[in-house]
Scaffold this motif. Structure first.
Motif, PDB file in Angstrom:
ATOM      1  N   GLU A  18      19.527   1.080  17.989  1.00 29.97           N
ATOM      2  CA  GLU A  18      18.330   0.715  18.755  1.00 29.97           C
ATOM      3  C   GLU A  18      18.614   0.655  20.257  1.00 29.97           C
ATOM      4  O   GLU A  18      17.765   1.003  21.076  1.00 29.97           O
ATOM      5  N   LEU A  21      18.269   4.060  21.795  1.00 28.34           N
ATOM      6  CA  LEU A  21      16.877   4.454  22.045  1.00 28.34           C
ATOM      7  C   LEU A  21      16.324   3.743  23.276  1.00 28.34           C
ATOM      8  O   LEU A  21      15.628   4.349  24.106  1.00 28.34           O
ATOM      9  N   LYS A  25      14.615   5.550  26.705  1.00 26.11           N
ATOM     10  CA  LYS A  25      13.169   5.461  26.977  1.00 26.11           C
ATOM     11  C   LYS A  25      12.766   5.706  28.437  1.00 26.11           C
ATOM     12  O   LYS A  25      11.773   6.390  28.682  1.00 26.11           O
TER      13      LYS A  25
ATOM     14  N   GLU B  22       6.783   7.815  18.351  1.00 24.63           N
ATOM     15  CA  GLU B  22       6.488   7.062  17.117  1.00 24.63           C
ATOM     16  C   GLU B  22       6.747   7.923  15.879  1.00 24.63           C
ATOM     17  O   GLU B  22       7.255   7.429  14.867  1.00 24.63           O
ATOM     18  N   LYS B  25      10.576   8.082  15.191  1.00 29.43           N
ATOM     19  CA  LYS B  25      11.316   6.856  14.861  1.00 29.43           C
ATOM     20  C   LYS B  25      11.790   6.747  13.417  1.00 29.43           C
ATOM     21  O   LYS B  25      12.934   6.349  13.175  1.00 29.43           O
TER      22      LYS B  25
END
Lengths: 389, 389
Positions: A18, A21, A25, B22, B25
């Motif tokens: 995570e 990511l 972003k 999205e 993911k």
């Protein structure tokens, strides 16, 4: 969305972190210019800085300079670029001679086979029963006219580490360039190109919880190598294509997240699985070295059972492991790695590869051995291969 | 994190869409196996299904079959693979003859120049003042022994669309394969390979708000083409390398998000910028076709001013536009595209490229023209190039 399984196969290390990511972003949503726009306006500069900072992080983990790192689409591309690029650049200057080990992953092995067909002289060096390169055969094969040697740092299936110090010293002595595929070892096993005369190193992000579709190639300054793909002048004119900045940033973050403590934790899981399998289950052979292997890898043959049958039963019980090569388990061919270390087809087909990642625990290691005991016992009871039948 | 700017350059279309992220993911965090693990356990099947569903989405937008789509690391790779792969596969079967237009983007143009140096016969076809291919010269150049023609669907700088119907009919008539670079036109301009005899199509995700580092190549079934990169057997043995499933899924989502309504909205911004620039500012030349151009592209030369100066001033005012090629604005070389349509160096250096994306509005189009009027007036007042000085 998907089932709850404990992953102890290659997927164990491919799950994105995570934090990776989160690091990507800003480059998806804010600094999303192409890096070569930098002269145009501010965002191009922000994007370019993100790219170059990432290059530096990766370089420094390897003891390299930032300018010696080229981003690629992954380790397959890195190895293709390294081998084909160097051989092409040295055409006419050295013999068309390439040396690889028999245990290389497919990106190196099949590149070597392709070049062999195209008229290059390619020598495949044997390994011993643990997968360690036959140094005598290697020494007898290399000449000062050899263009390139490509020997992996660690094996993709059995985890055996090669003695890169010895290998690189021999290459340096003969003035021959050395490429190493570190796809599975980068950050997990030390490699310092400021100390070892290794000239090219293949790296990948998705094997350390980074994004898929990005890798890197270390190219020691001054190494003769042709450009990979034609197009723009990106990557200091060594690899064309708009830079994948978000993924480069994610790759660097993934590198930063790997710590010595984590590697010790993985090694503890590895040791637990190997020790318990060898003590709790009969007729088990460890594949690869007991002492010199990747911290995240275990590989064993459970005799008198098909590896495919074990993986299917373990899947039903909520465990994922692999047979043979991660990239290749679709094929029912016997693993060239197990055959390469002297195993027969029975040993190859009964082999299981375990990989450990950040999200595994020592409890996972115990749980899979508990499950394995039952699965192997049950399968052996009905197996025509079993010694008891 | 970064400054607030209105992006009307290539970045306008490279900002990732939140919906794309999205969609990706689940493949980062749940179905993160490599696709070839499918026989091993369930997650491999989920991952494989995500990959194949994505392939189908992209194929169907092009009128193709899923099996005709190969995922690559981007359009540079797609075009390198298409051109080098076909020429290599046809070696000895057809002449070593490649035809491209003078306006191709660098991935095609520099591949062609490299092949030219390697001994291939490469012909570069002229274009007219709007960038439209000289069909007479093309017809005179192509023979039934030509191996491949590569003509872009739309130009990367001036947005001019080629008449692919006419071009593909000529190729079909001569039994010659046709590749088209649709990096900037895919989903923005119709292309149906079930109706047009186009054999290979280069596509990219990041030009339509998809992820960086993924592209695709359409390869009509039966087209002779060599494998790109050696290694595993992924992509039906046409392109080695662990599949970048999250990005493939993101690419497919990006394709689904492009609608005819959006393309009309982009065309309205384009028309507004062109119309207002031509009416509100003096000495402006439209580069490219007034009628047959990409919906998201405008390109004009503001005479007596350097494009670089305009972009710097606009940046300070919070607007981003590009000079010359998006991938190449670092270079101060004059655009080969503007020179190719008969422009001189003054026209090339004064050219500005505007690109419109999903996150732009018609107000952005008005705002940039308002700013441009001032910037151009002020620069001309101090310019040694100005007709008034």
């Amino acid at each position: 969305m998907f089932n709850e399984t404990i992953y102890l196969d290659n997927a164990a290390s491919t799950r994105l972190d995570e934090e990776v990511l989160e690091a990507m972003k800003p480059y998806f949503f804010d600094a999303y210019a192409v890096a070569t726009s930098e002269f145009g306006y501010s965002m191009g500069i922000d994007a370019k800085e993100g790219l170059e900072r990432s290059r530096k992080v990766i370089a420094s983990r390897l003891g390299a300079q930032a300018g010696e790192i080229v981003f690629t689409s992954g380790s397959t591309e890195s190895s293709n670029m390294a081998i084909k690029g160097v051989l092409s650049a040295l055409k006419g200057k050295k013999d068309d001679h390439l040396i690889v080990s028999r245990l290389e992953d497919f990106s190196v092995l099949n590149t070597a086979k392709k070049l062999d067909k195209q008229g290059y002289k390619v020598d495949f060096i044997n390994v011993d029963g643990e997968g360690v390169l036959d140094i005598d055969m290697f020494t007898d094969t290399i000449t000062s006219q050899t263009a390139l040697v490509s020997i992996q740092q660690a094996n993709q299936e059995i985890g055996t580490l090669q003695d890169l110090k010895a290998i690189s010293d021999i290459c340096e002595d003969k003035d021959v360039l050395l490429h190493t595929d570190a796809t599975h070892s980068f950050t997990r096993v030390p490699l310092d190109v400021s100390k070892l005369p290794v000239d090219l190193v293949t790296m990948s992000a998705h094997t350390i919880h980074g994004p898929r579709g990005i890798g890197a190639l270390y190219i020691r300054e001054g190494t003769p190598i042709d450009k990979w793909m034609d197009g723009g002048f990106q990557e200091s004119d060594r690899r064309a294509g708009v830079e994948n900045i978000p993924s480069a940033v994610g790759f660097a973050k993934a590198v930063e997240l790997v710590t010595p403590e984590e590697n010790e934790r993985l090694a503890a899981m590895r040791d637990r699985v190997i020790e318990r399998a060898m003590s709790d289950i009969s007729h088990v052979t460890l594949n690869g070295s007991a002492t010199s292997r990747l911290p995240q890898n275990a590989n064993m043959t459970f005799h008198y059972v098909e590896g495919e049958s074990i993986t299917l039963h373990l899947d039903m019980l909520g465990f994922a492991v692999s047979t043979g090569s991660a990239c290749f388990s679709r094929s029912l061919e016997a693993s060239h790695v197990i055959l390469g270390i002297g195993g027969n087809h029975e040993r190859a087909h009964g082999s299981l590869r375990f990989s450990f990642g950040r999200f595994n625990t020592i409890e996972d290691a115990d749980a899979i051995i508990d499950a394995l005991k039952d699965v192997v016992t049950n399968l052996r009871a009905i197996s025509p291969l079993s010694e008891d039948n």
